[in-house]
Write a protein that holds these residues in place. Structure first.
Motif, short mmCIF file in Angstrom:
data_model
loop_
_atom_site.label_atom_id
_atom_site.label_comp_id
_atom_site.label_asym_id
_atom_site.label_seq_id
_atom_site.Cartn_x
_atom_site.Cartn_y
_atom_site.Cartn_z
N PHE A 39 -12.20 8.74 4.75
CA PHE A 39 -10.85 8.34 5.15
C PHE A 39 -10.80 8.10 6.66
CE2 PHE A 39 -6.47 9.23 6.47
CZ PHE A 39 -5.77 8.39 5.61
N LEU A 42 -12.26 4.74 7.18
CA LEU A 42 -11.29 3.73 6.75
C LEU A 42 -10.21 3.52 7.80
CD1 LEU A 42 -10.01 1.91 4.54
CD2 LEU A 42 -8.86 3.97 3.70
N LEU A 46 -9.95 -0.45 9.00
CA LEU A 46 -9.02 -1.39 8.40
C LEU A 46 -7.77 -1.66 9.25
CD1 LEU A 46 -8.58 -3.24 6.04
CD2 LEU A 46 -7.57 -1.34 4.77
N GLY A 188 -13.45 -2.26 6.39
CA GLY A 188 -12.34 -1.45 5.89
C GLY A 188 -12.04 -1.72 4.43
N LEU A 191 -14.57 0.04 2.38
CA LEU A 191 -14.40 1.49 2.34
C LEU A 191 -13.15 1.91 1.55
CD1 LEU A 191 -15.27 2.46 6.03
CD2 LEU A 191 -16.60 2.97 3.98
N LEU A 192 -12.17 1.02 1.40
CA LEU A 192 -10.91 1.39 0.77
C LEU A 192 -11.09 1.93 -0.65
CD1 LEU A 192 -7.85 1.58 0.85
CD2 LEU A 192 -7.75 -0.85 0.22
N THR A 195 -13.12 5.23 -0.63
CA THR A 195 -12.36 6.38 -0.13
C THR A 195 -11.39 6.89 -1.18
OG1 THR A 195 -12.52 5.53 2.13
CG2 THR A 195 -10.81 7.16 1.69
#
Length: 337
Positions: A39, A42, A46, A188, A191-192, A195
């Motif tokens: 997180f 992220l 992002l 980002g 990773l979203l 996460t």
């Protein structure tokens, strides 16, 4: 002298990126909720990437869509490998693996850029890794195969990102802020879902955590990557890559400011790593490149003066208004000059 001053300024601005990344550990441990490294990655990528898109209002075109995707994965999206290494290895081992990046950049640069590293820079690259190891490795250091592979994987992807960023440059009219925004957004978005699937959102984000995320996304994210990509475009890869040694050194300085102390071997390692970082910028290769650039610039200026002289109807080296010599006149005198 103006060119040397401009290059020094570029090096200092580029160095701000790895220096800011050296604050990540203290920000993460002191301000952020524990157990949410994905997180944190992220939040660093992002929001900063989307903000850059809003500011620049520039999107990739043509082949730069897939190039941005590749660079975004290498420079930003591979961050989970670092988190895996951090969970399975002591921080000192992770920092030492990251310090090997200049050596990997040298190897990849030879393959992709045909940039043959000098013995000088290779030697100082090895000494830089040794210096960082002396600073951050302790007797309690342990090695885990998965952690080591993850750490080397992250270091390799970052090295590949440096080399490809240098090879591809930037599209015409696109600045480093836009390029950073593209890659942060790609990283980002990658990773979203990871996460949300693995960690989710922390149950509580207090004022300290909010300030930590803001720091990671601004100075540690958008600003740092914009300066980093700007520097990669202007500096030789052999000069920009050793700057990553600043990350563990800054983290060490922060620890000293918080009351930690260094042993004699750690102090020697710190001095060695710092010397290696500076030597990579001031080595014989750097001086040789500067001399070549200066000679090329002088030759170009001389040719321009000769061309203007012919257009003005005067002999090279003469005064405006002098009549041009007839063909063949003065050849003997010129040969003796």
């Amino acid at each position: 002298m103006h060119r040397n001053k401009a290059q020094t300024t570029t090096v200092l601005l580029t160095a701000l990126a790895p220096a800011s990344w050296g604050t990540t550990y203290v920000v993460t441990t002191r301000l952020l909720p524990p157990g949410h490294p994905l997180f944190a990655g992220l939040m660093r990528a992002l929001p900063a990437g989307l903000l850059a898109l809003v500011i620049t209002r520039v999107l990739p075109r043509g082949e730069w869509w897939w190039k941005t995707a590749v660079l975004g994965v290498l420079n930003i999206g591979a961050m989970p490998l670092l988190f895996v290494a951090a969970e399975r290895l002591p921080g000192g081992v992770v920092a030492t693996l990251g310090a090997a990046q200049p050596l990997l950049v040298a190897g990849l640069g030879l393959a992709a850029l045909h940039d043959r590293p000098t013995v000088w820079r290779l030697t100082w690259g090895v000494l830089g890794v040794l210096g960082v190891g002396l600073v951050v490795l302790g007797p309690q250091a342990r090695l885990d195969a998965v952690g080591v592979l993850a750490g080397l994987g992250h270091t390799t992807t970052m090295a590949g990102g440096v080399v490809l960023t240098k090879r591809w440059g930037r599209p015409p009219g696109v600045g480093p802020l836009a390029l950073a925004g593209w890659q942060l957004t790609v990283g980002g978005l990658l990773l979203l879902p990871l996460t949300l699937a693995v960690e989710g959102v922390p149950q509580r984000i207090d004022a300290g955590a909010a300030s930590g995320y803001l720091w990671l996304g601004s100075m540690g994210g958008l600003i740092a990557y914009a300066l980093w990509f700007r520097g990669i475009g202007r500096l030789p890869v052999a000069a920009s890559a050793p700057l990553v040694l600043l990350s563990p050194l800054v983290a060490t300085v922060i620890g000293l400011a918080q009351g930690e102390s260094l042993s004699l071997s750690q102090a020697l390692g710190f001095a060695l790593a710092l010397t290696a970082l500076v030597a990579a910028q001031l080595g014989p290769a750097a001086r040789k490149n500067t001399a070549i650039k200066e000679k090329t610039s002088d030759d170009t200026a001389h040719d321009d003066r000769r061309a203007r002289g012919h257009r003005d109807g005067r002999r090279p080296g003469g005064h405006r208004g002098e009549r041009a010599r007839t063909p063949g006149a003065g050849l003997v005198a010129e040969a003796g000059e």
